[in-house]
Scaffold this motif. Structure first.
Motif, PDB file in Angstrom:
ATOM      1  N   ALA A   9       0.842  -1.203   0.000  1.00  0.00           N
ATOM      2  CA  ALA A   9       0.000   0.000   0.000  1.00  0.00           C
ATOM      3  C   ALA A   9       0.870   1.243   0.000  1.00  0.00           C
ATOM      4  N   SER A  10       0.391   2.294  -0.616  1.00  0.00           N
ATOM      5  CA  SER A  10       1.139   3.546  -0.642  1.00  0.00           C
ATOM      6  C   SER A  10       1.115   4.210   0.713  1.00  0.00           C
ATOM      7  N   THR A  11       2.185   4.939   1.023  1.00  0.00           N
ATOM      8  CA  THR A  11       2.284   5.632   2.302  1.00  0.00           C
ATOM      9  C   THR A  11       1.178   6.653   2.470  1.00  0.00           C
ATOM     10  N   ALA A  12       0.844   7.322   1.383  1.00  0.00           N
ATOM     11  CA  ALA A  12      -0.185   8.348   1.476  1.00  0.00           C
ATOM     12  C   ALA A  12      -1.528   7.764   1.852  1.00  0.00           C
ATOM     13  N   VAL A  13      -1.851   6.636   1.240  1.00  0.00           N
ATOM     14  CA  VAL A  13      -3.152   6.035   1.521  1.00  0.00           C
ATOM     15  C   VAL A  13      -3.200   5.508   2.931  1.00  0.00           C
ATOM     16  N   LEU A  14      -2.100   4.872   3.387  1.00  0.00           N
ATOM     17  CA  LEU A  14      -2.074   4.365   4.752  1.00  0.00           C
ATOM     18  C   LEU A  14      -2.207   5.498   5.758  1.00  0.00           C
ATOM     19  N   ALA A  15      -1.537   6.587   5.465  1.00  0.00           N
ATOM     20  CA  ALA A  15      -1.616   7.720   6.384  1.00  0.00           C
ATOM     21  C   ALA A  15      -3.025   8.284   6.434  1.00  0.00           C
ATOM     22  N   ALA A  16      -3.665   8.303   5.298  1.00  0.00           N
ATOM     23  CA  ALA A  16      -5.023   8.849   5.273  1.00  0.00           C
ATOM     24  C   ALA A  16      -6.018   7.899   5.875  1.00  0.00           C
ATOM     25  N   GLY A  17      -5.742   6.582   5.767  1.00  0.00           N
ATOM     26  CA  GLY A  17      -6.659   5.569   6.311  1.00  0.00           C
ATOM     27  C   GLY A  17      -8.031   5.637   5.672  1.00  0.00           C
ATOM     28  N   CYS A  18      -8.092   5.967   4.400  1.00  0.00           N
ATOM     29  CA  CYS A  18      -9.395   6.134   3.756  1.00  0.00           C
ATOM     30  C   CYS A  18      -9.514   5.222   2.554  1.00  0.00           C
ATOM     31  N   SER A  19     -10.698   5.181   1.969  1.00  0.00           N
ATOM     32  CA  SER A  19     -10.975   4.318   0.829  1.00  0.00           C
ATOM     33  C   SER A  19     -10.492   4.971  -0.452  1.00  0.00           C
ATOM     34  N   MET A  20      -9.682   4.227  -1.229  1.00  0.00           N
ATOM     35  CA  MET A  20      -9.190   4.750  -2.500  1.00  0.00           C
ATOM     36  C   MET A  20     -10.288   4.823  -3.539  1.00  0.00           C
ATOM     37  N   SER A  21     -11.275   3.933  -3.366  1.00  0.00           N
ATOM     38  CA  SER A  21     -12.282   3.865  -4.417  1.00  0.00           C
ATOM     39  C   SER A  21     -13.411   4.868  -4.221  1.00  0.00           C
ATOM     40  N   ARG A  22     -13.408   5.591  -3.120  1.00  0.00           N
ATOM     41  CA  ARG A  22     -14.500   6.514  -2.851  1.00  0.00           C
ATOM     42  C   ARG A  22     -14.287   7.836  -3.600  1.00  0.00           C
ATOM     43  N   LEU A  23     -15.270   8.265  -4.325  1.00  0.00           N
ATOM     44  CA  LEU A  23     -15.171   9.522  -5.061  1.00  0.00           C
ATOM     45  C   LEU A  23     -15.740  10.659  -4.224  1.00  0.00           C
ATOM     46  N   PRO A  24     -15.178  11.870  -4.349  1.00  0.00           N
ATOM     47  CA  PRO A  24     -15.654  13.008  -3.554  1.00  0.00           C
ATOM     48  C   PRO A  24     -16.975  13.576  -4.055  1.00  0.00           C
ATOM     49  N   PHE A  25     -17.472  13.100  -5.217  1.00  0.00           N
ATOM     50  CA  PHE A  25     -18.720  13.614  -5.754  1.00  0.00           C
ATOM     51  C   PHE A  25     -19.373  12.510  -6.584  1.00  0.00           C
ATOM     52  N   PRO A  26     -20.688  12.526  -6.718  1.00  0.00           N
ATOM     53  CA  PRO A  26     -21.365  11.491  -7.505  1.00  0.00           C
ATOM     54  C   PRO A  26     -21.083  11.663  -8.989  1.00  0.00           C
ATOM     55  N   VAL A  27     -20.973  10.546  -9.684  1.00  0.00           N
ATOM     56  CA  VAL A  27     -20.718  10.573 -11.126  1.00  0.00           C
ATOM     57  C   VAL A  27     -21.964  10.069 -11.843  1.00  0.00           C
ATOM     58  N   PRO A  28     -22.525  10.843 -12.741  1.00  0.00           N
ATOM     59  CA  PRO A  28     -23.726  10.393 -13.467  1.00  0.00           C
ATOM     60  C   PRO A  28     -23.473   9.080 -14.192  1.00  0.00           C
ATOM     61  N   GLY A  29     -24.456   8.197 -14.150  1.00  0.00           N
ATOM     62  CA  GLY A  29     -24.349   6.926 -14.853  1.00  0.00           C
ATOM     63  C   GLY A  29     -23.759   5.811 -14.031  1.00  0.00           C
ATOM     64  N   LEU A  30     -23.166   6.129 -12.867  1.00  0.00           N
ATOM     65  CA  LEU A  30     -22.598   5.100 -12.004  1.00  0.00           C
ATOM     66  C   LEU A  30     -23.597   4.734 -10.925  1.00  0.00           C
ATOM     67  N   ALA A  31     -23.809   3.402 -10.714  1.00  0.00           N
ATOM     68  CA  ALA A  31     -24.704   2.957  -9.652  1.00  0.00           C
ATOM     69  C   ALA A  31     -24.092   3.325  -8.302  1.00  0.00           C
ATOM     70  N   LYS A  32     -24.937   3.702  -7.386  1.00  0.00           N
ATOM     71  CA  LYS A  32     -24.463   4.065  -6.061  1.00  0.00           C
ATOM     72  C   LYS A  32     -23.919   2.838  -5.356  1.00  0.00           C
TER      73      LYS A  32
END
Length: 439
Positions: A9-32
């Motif tokens: 895992a990257s150091t940045a992601v481990l430090a943040a402890g957050c989900s890489m796949s989570r987007l900061p805004f909804p994208v049209p056409g993508l299922a929730k």
């Protein structure tokens, strides 16, 4: 199975402890995506971890690795979910199962990391879902994918409440350099109890005045289940909880262990203090000289760098005590049960590659790729030990306390008949109250 590179895992992601796949805004056409919460207690993250790696760090690595594996059918990208990992810090005075259950509900957990006792206790309280209800999603694969000895320790009355992540087979650690010095051949699969005694005598060293220099063997770090089971004996009957230590096969096994201490004088007469001796922190011989051979569950500790691994010497049969340290379960309150099951499968699968010994059959078969630090003969010894594995009866107080009492009495030097009477008397007390632990 993903590549080793994907596990880092990257150091940045481990430090943040957050989900890489989570987007900061909804994208049209993508299922929730379903938002899942994974709850773990910081003090339960055993995982038979490599030394120097914390449990929390490992779980974050596993979560990131799963998110990066976008082709995994059980991962977030294919499974349609995001995971938020929540670590619970235990209080100084410990935590009851009811308090843990309350935290699970309060945090609205979907997935829960559980220890052996917690899985059954929380399952009985209705906090965890039986996993059999998801058999339609994988055709009952879970019961084929893991060793039965591990699954049964997360089960009760036919209900499976968690999938095991790691495995702890009892193994023989031996100091290969000392073996070579004393001209003792390496331990291999041909060893039986006679070989164990013969070589433990050779490896036990004393000065001319009788002062001990080094013990040859310490086989009772996790009780002596191996002695009974390999002699086809039992502590208690699995159905009635009736004590069975008075049977000839059991008394022979108890006598064998007693003789290691008091007749052959190759094993230290210690009970709960035995781990301190192995760590070299107390007692005789001098600090820093653990026994030449030790029965232990991987990893033995920092001193294991001086040891090689082998399977247990065989008695009448080969039976190896084995237990997982943690599993992952699904909270009954989840509103996304089927998605949670996909996430559970993904997490447990990816975490196989972080454990010292994985619980899954496929991962164990590929152990040489996961554990490049082990010699081929050690890989084979672990694999054979898992196949011969038998789960410890952690939920049966009658058996656990009878075993602990028997070991302590034998170490003290009581004769076998006295040991049996004492242990069976204790087992009967627990039998009268059901013999089980639910806390």
């Amino acid at each position: 199975m993903i590549s080793r590179r994907a596990l880092v895992a990257s150091t940045a992601v481990l430090a943040a402890g957050c989900s890489m796949s989570r987007l900061p805004f909804p994208v049209p056409g993508l299922a929730k995506k379903a938002e899942l919460t994974w709850v773990s207690q910081s003090n339960q993250l055993g995982l038979n971890l490599p030394w120097g790696v914390s449990g929390e760090e490992l779980l974050h690595r596993a979560l990131v690795a799963l998110e990066e594996d976008t082709e995994n059918p059980y991962g977030p990208a294919q499974g349609g979910y995001n995971i938020t990992l929540r670590h619970l810090v235990p209080t100084d005075d410990g935590q009851t199962k009811d308090e843990f259950a309350a935290q699970i509900r309060e945090l609205k957990a979907d997935l829960v990391t559980v220890s052996l006792g917690e899985a059954v206790a929380l399952g009985e309280r209705g906090v965890l879902l039986p996993l059999e209800q998801f058999s339609n999603l994988d055709g009952g694969e879970i019961h084929r994918a893991y060793f039965p000895s591990l699954l049964e320790q997360f089960s009760d009355q036919g209900a499976l409440y968690a999938l095991p992540v790691d495995a702890g087979p009892l193994m023989l650690y031996y100091d290969s350099d000392y073996f070579e010095l004393e001209q003792v051949p390496p331990v291999d699969s041909s060893w039986d109890w006679n070989d164990l005694v013969e070589n433990a005598v050779k490896l036990t060293r004393r000065r001319d005045d009788g002062t001990l220099l080094r013990w040859g063997l310490a086989p009772h770090l996790f009780g002596i289940w191996w002695a009974l089971w390999q002699n086809e004996a039992e502590v208690v009957d699995s159905d009635t909880l009736r004590c069975r230590l008075q049977e000839p096969a059991a008394t022979q096994a108890l006598q064998f262990f007693s003789d290691l201490i008091h007749s052959h004088r190759v094993t230290p007469p210690l009970h709960r203090e035995i781990w301190d001796l192995i760590r070299g922190s107390v007692g005789s011989p001098p600090v820093g000289i653990p026994p030449a051979m030790v029965y232990s569950v991987p990893p033995l500790g920092p001193q294991s760098r001086h040891y090689h691994l082998a399977e247990l010497p065989r008695g009448k049969t080969q039976s190896v005590p084995v237990n997982p340290s943690i599993g992952i379960a699904i909270a009954a309150q989840t509103e996304s049960a089927e998605t949670a099951y996909l996430a559970l499968k993904g997490l447990v699968d990816i975490m196989q590659q972080f454990a010292i010994v994985p619980a899954g059959r496929e991962a164990a078969a590929n152990l040489g790729e996961i554990r490049s630090d082990l010699h081929p003969e050690e890989i084979g010894a672990i694999q054979r030990s898992l196949e011969a594995g038998r789960g410890l009866p952690w939920h049966t107080l009658a058996a656990m306390h009878a075993m602990d009492t028997a070991v302590g009495d034998l170490v003290r030097g009581d004769d076998v008949a006295t040991v049996v009477n004492h242990a069976c008397s204790l087992a009967r007390e627990y039998q009268q109250t059901g013999g089980q632990t639910r806390e």
